[in-house]
Structure formats: C-alpha cells, structure tokens
Motif scaffolding. Structure first.
Motif, PDB file in Angstrom:
ATOM      1  N   TYR A  78      -9.362  -8.776  -3.784  1.00  0.00           N
ATOM      2  CA  TYR A  78      -8.975  -7.812  -4.157  1.00  0.00           C
ATOM      3  C   TYR A  78     -10.075  -6.397  -5.248  1.00  0.00           C
ATOM      4  CZ  TYR A  78      -5.565  -4.949  -6.939  1.00  0.00           C
ATOM      5  OH  TYR A  78      -5.147  -4.053  -7.024  1.00  0.00           O
ATOM      6  N   LYS A 107      -5.805 -10.527   3.406  1.00  0.00           N
ATOM      7  CA  LYS A 107      -6.051  -9.110   4.150  1.00  0.00           C
ATOM      8  C   LYS A 107      -4.791  -8.553   3.368  1.00  0.00           C
ATOM      9  CE  LYS A 107      -4.359  -6.887   8.342  1.00  0.00           C
ATOM     10  NZ  LYS A 107      -3.306  -7.377   9.685  1.00  0.00           N
ATOM     11  N   THR A 108      -3.656  -9.337   2.767  1.00  0.00           N
ATOM     12  CA  THR A 108      -2.668  -8.156   1.610  1.00  0.00           C
ATOM     13  C   THR A 108      -3.673  -7.640   0.362  1.00  0.00           C
ATOM     14  OG1 THR A 108      -0.776  -9.754   2.592  1.00  0.00           O
ATOM     15  CG2 THR A 108      -0.494  -8.675   0.319  1.00  0.00           C
ATOM     16  N   ARG A 154      -6.538  -7.326   0.242  1.00  0.00           N
ATOM     17  CA  ARG A 154      -7.639  -6.018   0.774  1.00  0.00           C
ATOM     18  C   ARG A 154      -6.648  -5.291   0.660  1.00  0.00           C
ATOM     19  NH1 ARG A 154      -9.148 -10.277   4.322  1.00  0.00           N
ATOM     20  NH2 ARG A 154     -10.729 -11.136   3.757  1.00  0.00           N
ATOM     21  N   GLN A 155      -5.603  -5.145   1.110  1.00  0.00           N
ATOM     22  CA  GLN A 155      -4.945  -3.569   1.133  1.00  0.00           C
ATOM     23  C   GLN A 155      -4.822  -3.701  -0.279  1.00  0.00           C
ATOM     24  OE1 GLN A 155      -1.462  -5.247   3.949  1.00  0.00           O
ATOM     25  NE2 GLN A 155      -3.127  -4.715   5.593  1.00  0.00           N
ATOM     26  N   ASN A 164      -7.334  -2.159  -2.126  1.00  0.00           N
ATOM     27  CA  ASN A 164      -7.558  -0.467  -1.682  1.00  0.00           C
ATOM     28  C   ASN A 164      -6.972   0.026  -2.174  1.00  0.00           C
ATOM     29  OD1 ASN A 164      -9.652   0.981   0.280  1.00  0.00           O
ATOM     30  ND2 ASN A 164      -6.926   1.163   1.358  1.00  0.00           N
ATOM     31  N   ARG A 165      -5.676   0.467  -2.942  1.00  0.00           N
ATOM     32  CA  ARG A 165      -4.719   1.329  -3.199  1.00  0.00           C
ATOM     33  C   ARG A 165      -4.321   1.263  -4.033  1.00  0.00           C
ATOM     34  NH1 ARG A 165      -0.611  -1.468   0.471  1.00  0.00           N
ATOM     35  NH2 ARG A 165       1.411  -2.430  -1.277  1.00  0.00           N
TER      36      ARG A 165
END
Length: 192
Positions: A26, A182-183, A185-186, A189-190
């Motif tokens: 994250y 993966k989640t 990181r997503q 990112n936002r």
C-alpha cells in the motif's frame, strides 16, 4: 496529494507477516502516486494499558499517545491494518487506540451531546484472517469490524470508513496472498 497514515496493527516485531507485506505494498503504491505516507508500527511501541477511568480522564498521557495524536492530526486518510485475533483487533492495537483516541482529541463531550473531532478524515480498515472472508462478513456479521467502524472511527468523526476483509490468509498456494497484495497496491495508488 493525500497525507496518509498507515497504522500497522500487527503486534509481532517480526516483519514477516502478511499484514506487513500488505502495508508495504500500500505504502509503495501510494508514494509512487505522489501521496505522502507516514507509518506507525504498533509493535515498535511500549503501549501501557489503561486500567481506570482516572487514567482515561487524566491529563498525563504516555509519549505514544502524543505521537499518535500528532500523526492522526496530520493525516487526511487513515489506513489501519491488523490480523483478526480471537475475533477482534489484537490487544496491543486496542491499547494504542484507547491511549490515542481520547476525549478532547478524538471527540468532545458535554452533559448533553458528543461531537467527533476528527472530521474531514477518511479511513480504510484492512483485516486479515484465516477463515474465509465471507464467513466473517455473513456468519459472524463482521462484529468486531463493525464495532471499530461505528463505535470508534465514525464516533470520532472519521468518514467514510471502508473495509477490506482478506480471508484465507494462510492459503498454501499463495494465490490469496498475491490477490491481497494486488488489492493493497490498487488502494494505495488511489489513496483509498
């Protein structure tokens, strides 16, 4: 640019746990996207437990409470990551919350009403667990997560509060863990 505070709630000093990998994923994604990230690792602090109302109401607080309040004050978005232990947050994380989220800082009360003092901040709570996430959400009704959401974060004015429930954290194939990272990181990112 969002100022993010990650509260790493895993109480073990070893940085080998899935919660740490999620927090790192994250943070890295958030920083790459231009967000500012601060991290509090609960395991790095000597957090005294509150044992009386006099301690709760008292003016003297440990350094960890002052540091935590300063970090919360500076943040726009709070990310709390922890493993589900015995159906709840680990005791050390709960002790940190009790020391930091005190009356006069996180909320204000008088004889008639209360007011959350941490308005304008949002939160993401990420919980890992061995059981399937759907079982926790639907059979156990995410009871401890709902309590943290409603009785602490929203009570203190933090809104919106969003959840990420990562079940099957011990998946021997590694697929679940890869999906969680993966989640994370997503979300980083936002700044979500």
């Amino acid at each position: 640019m969002t100022r993010i505070l990650i509260i790493q709630g895993h109480p073990d000093h070893a940085r080998t746990h899935l919660c740490h990998a999620i927090g790192d994923a994250y943070r890295e994604a958030a920083e790459k996207s231009g967000h500012t990230v601060a991290v509090i690792n609960i395991a790095d602090h000597d957090i005294p437990y509150l044992r009386s109302k006099a301690e709760w109401d008292g003016d003297e607080m440990p350094d960890v409470a002052h540091e935590g309040q300063g970090a919360l004050r500076a943040a726009d978005h709070i990310v709390m990551i922890y493993p589900l232990w015995m159906g709840d947050v680990p005791a050390l994380l709960k002790a940190w919350i009790e020391q930091v989220f005190r009356s006069g800082f996180a909320f204000e009360t008088n004889s008639r009403r209360w007011r959350g003092a941490l308005t304008g901040k949002s939160a993401r709570v990420i919980v890992t667990m061995g059981m399937p996430g759907l079982a926790y959400r639907w059979f156990f009704l995410a009871h401890s997560l709902r309590s943290l959401d409603r009785n602490i974060l929203k009570f203190c004015g933090i809104w919106p509060v969003r959840w990420s429930i990562f079940g099957n954290a011990d998946d021997p194939s590694g697929r679940a863990q890869a999906r969680f990272l993966k989640t994370a990181r997503q979300l980083g990112n936002r700044a979500g």
